[in-house]
Design a protein around this motif. Sequence first.
Motif, PDB file in Angstrom:
ATOM      1  N   SER A  50       4.807  -9.296   8.826  1.00 54.71           N
ATOM      2  CA  SER A  50       5.945  -9.099   7.922  1.00 54.71           C
ATOM      3  C   SER A  50       5.770  -7.861   7.045  1.00 54.71           C
ATOM      4  CB  SER A  50       6.132 -10.334   7.035  1.00 54.71           C
ATOM      5  OG  SER A  50       4.954 -10.603   6.283  1.00 54.71           O
ATOM      6  N   ASN A  51       4.527  -7.412   6.890  1.00 54.75           N
ATOM      7  CA  ASN A  51       4.251  -6.232   6.068  1.00 54.75           C
ATOM      8  C   ASN A  51       4.156  -4.963   6.898  1.00 54.75           C
ATOM      9  OD1 ASN A  51       3.812  -5.275   3.415  1.00 54.75           O
ATOM     10  ND2 ASN A  51       1.605  -5.107   3.794  1.00 54.75           N
ATOM     11  N   PHE A  52       4.502  -5.059   8.197  1.00 60.87           N
ATOM     12  CA  PHE A  52       4.331  -3.919   9.106  1.00 60.87           C
ATOM     13  C   PHE A  52       5.167  -2.721   8.672  1.00 60.87           C
ATOM     14  CE2 PHE A  52       5.984  -1.646  12.846  1.00 60.87           C
ATOM     15  CZ  PHE A  52       4.808  -1.118  13.351  1.00 60.87           C
ATOM     16  N   MET A  53       6.462  -2.923   8.455  1.00 62.38           N
ATOM     17  CA  MET A  53       7.346  -1.806   8.108  1.00 62.38           C
ATOM     18  C   MET A  53       7.001  -1.224   6.744  1.00 62.38           C
ATOM     19  SD  MET A  53       9.166  -0.815  10.534  1.00 62.38           S
ATOM     20  CE  MET A  53      10.078   0.383   9.556  1.00 62.38           C
ATOM     21  N   ASN A  54       6.512  -2.029   5.832  1.00 62.25           N
ATOM     22  CA  ASN A  54       6.117  -1.500   4.525  1.00 62.25           C
ATOM     23  C   ASN A  54       4.934  -0.550   4.661  1.00 62.25           C
ATOM     24  OD1 ASN A  54       8.088  -2.970   3.142  1.00 62.25           O
ATOM     25  ND2 ASN A  54       6.747  -4.773   2.930  1.00 62.25           N
ATOM     26  N   VAL A  73       4.492   7.132   6.102  1.00 62.58           N
ATOM     27  CA  VAL A  73       5.430   8.233   6.368  1.00 62.58           C
ATOM     28  C   VAL A  73       5.789   8.964   5.084  1.00 62.58           C
ATOM     29  CG1 VAL A  73       7.768   8.766   7.151  1.00 62.58           C
ATOM     30  CG2 VAL A  73       6.363   7.158   8.448  1.00 62.58           C
ATOM     31  N   LEU A  74       6.027   8.237   4.008  1.00 61.63           N
ATOM     32  CA  LEU A  74       6.403   8.876   2.739  1.00 61.63           C
ATOM     33  C   LEU A  74       5.269   9.731   2.168  1.00 61.63           C
ATOM     34  CD1 LEU A  74       8.400   6.010   0.957  1.00 61.63           C
ATOM     35  CD2 LEU A  74       9.295   8.037   2.123  1.00 61.63           C
ATOM     36  N   HIS A  75       4.041   9.357   2.519  1.00 68.75           N
ATOM     37  CA  HIS A  75       2.899  10.156   2.070  1.00 68.75           C
ATOM     38  C   HIS A  75       2.503  11.207   3.100  1.00 68.75           C
ATOM     39  CE1 HIS A  75       2.502   6.770  -0.749  1.00 68.75           C
ATOM     40  NE2 HIS A  75       1.839   7.617  -1.524  1.00 68.75           N
ATOM     41  N   GLY A  76       3.301  11.348   4.148  1.00 65.75           N
ATOM     42  CA  GLY A  76       3.045  12.371   5.150  1.00 65.75           C
ATOM     43  C   GLY A  76       1.898  12.061   6.083  1.00 65.75           C
ATOM     44  N   ASN A  77       1.427  10.845   6.087  1.00 62.82           N
ATOM     45  CA  ASN A  77       0.284  10.459   6.931  1.00 62.82           C
ATOM     46  C   ASN A  77       0.831   9.820   8.225  1.00 62.82           C
ATOM     47  OD1 ASN A  77      -2.200   9.834   7.950  1.00 62.82           O
ATOM     48  ND2 ASN A  77      -2.887   8.646   6.176  1.00 62.82           N
ATOM     49  N   ILE A  78       1.365  10.643   9.105  1.00 59.01           N
ATOM     50  CA  ILE A  78       1.989  10.158  10.338  1.00 59.01           C
ATOM     51  C   ILE A  78       0.957   9.567  11.284  1.00 59.01           C
ATOM     52  CG2 ILE A  78       3.484  10.776  12.273  1.00 59.01           C
ATOM     53  CD1 ILE A  78       4.786  10.979   9.521  1.00 59.01           C
ATOM     54  N   GLU A  79      -0.227  10.166  11.305  1.00 54.80           N
ATOM     55  CA  GLU A  79      -1.266   9.682  12.216  1.00 54.80           C
ATOM     56  C   GLU A  79      -1.685   8.262  11.857  1.00 54.80           C
ATOM     57  OE1 GLU A  79      -3.521   9.718  15.511  1.00 54.80           O
ATOM     58  OE2 GLU A  79      -2.070  11.237  14.868  1.00 54.80           O
ATOM     59  N   SER A  80      -1.761   7.971  10.576  1.00 57.50           N
ATOM     60  CA  SER A  80      -2.103   6.609  10.152  1.00 57.50           C
ATOM     61  C   SER A  80      -1.033   5.611  10.606  1.00 57.50           C
ATOM     62  CB  SER A  80      -2.257   6.571   8.627  1.00 57.50           C
ATOM     63  OG  SER A  80      -2.478   5.241   8.178  1.00 57.50           O
ATOM     64  N   ALA A  81       0.224   6.041  10.546  1.00 61.31           N
ATOM     65  CA  ALA A  81       1.317   5.175  11.003  1.00 61.31           C
ATOM     66  C   ALA A  81       1.217   4.925  12.504  1.00 61.31           C
ATOM     67  CB  ALA A  81       2.662   5.802  10.650  1.00 61.31           C
TER      68      ALA A  81
END
Length: 233
Positions: A72-76, A82-90
């Motif tokens: 349930s916390n996946f999208m958060n 993404v908002l912190h610019g860490n696309i690789e972590s996403a």
Amino acid sequence: MLYFFQEDGLAQAAQEAEPVVEEKTLSLFDLFLSGGIGGQVIILILFILLFAAIYIYFERLFAIKAASETDSNFMNQIKDSVLHGNIESARIRCAQANSPVARLTAKGLDRIGSPLEDINTAIENAGRLEVYKLEKNVSVLATIAGAAPMIGFLGTVIGMVIAFHELATSSGQAEMGALAEGIYTAMTTTVAGLIVGIIAYIGYNHLVVKTDKVVHQMEATAVDFLDLLNEPV
């Protein structure tokens, strides 16, 4: 006094003379075996279809259940990365989740920087592939639901043909045993076909409902992800 003893003796003798009627029970297995060779072949085919229907149902049920399990916390977590610019972590988080929702999100992450319409198209195409995977072999279940009763009715026709053939070849004086075999074939195959068809039909509709829920999750995730990209930085 002698008269009463004689009357009791006659009553007892009459009771002993009455024939004992044994109740005959017929199990479902015996009923199926009583349908002759034609009925047994039809029922064997229906048994194979029943086994296939049950296997497909439970295999798809477990697969759809696994696909619907999403944190349930996946999208958060994705939104925060993404908002912190860490696309690789996403991307790593999506790979760890390994679910249809996560794979759709990963496809959108791979298209970040492209026009929003292109990202939406990529997510939709990935969604179609995920739905195809979820619906794998479900159409076979629908086919069994429709084919099983027809196969049972085929056995009915075969049984009636056997019964009428016995009447025709015996000049209307066929033995009851021969007629009963044809009637057994007609009735047992109809019952078996309807049982298999009902089980397959209920299983198919249950899987459709489960699949629709997963599709709804994927659509909601796609909308949330696109809204995330539209948020002002």
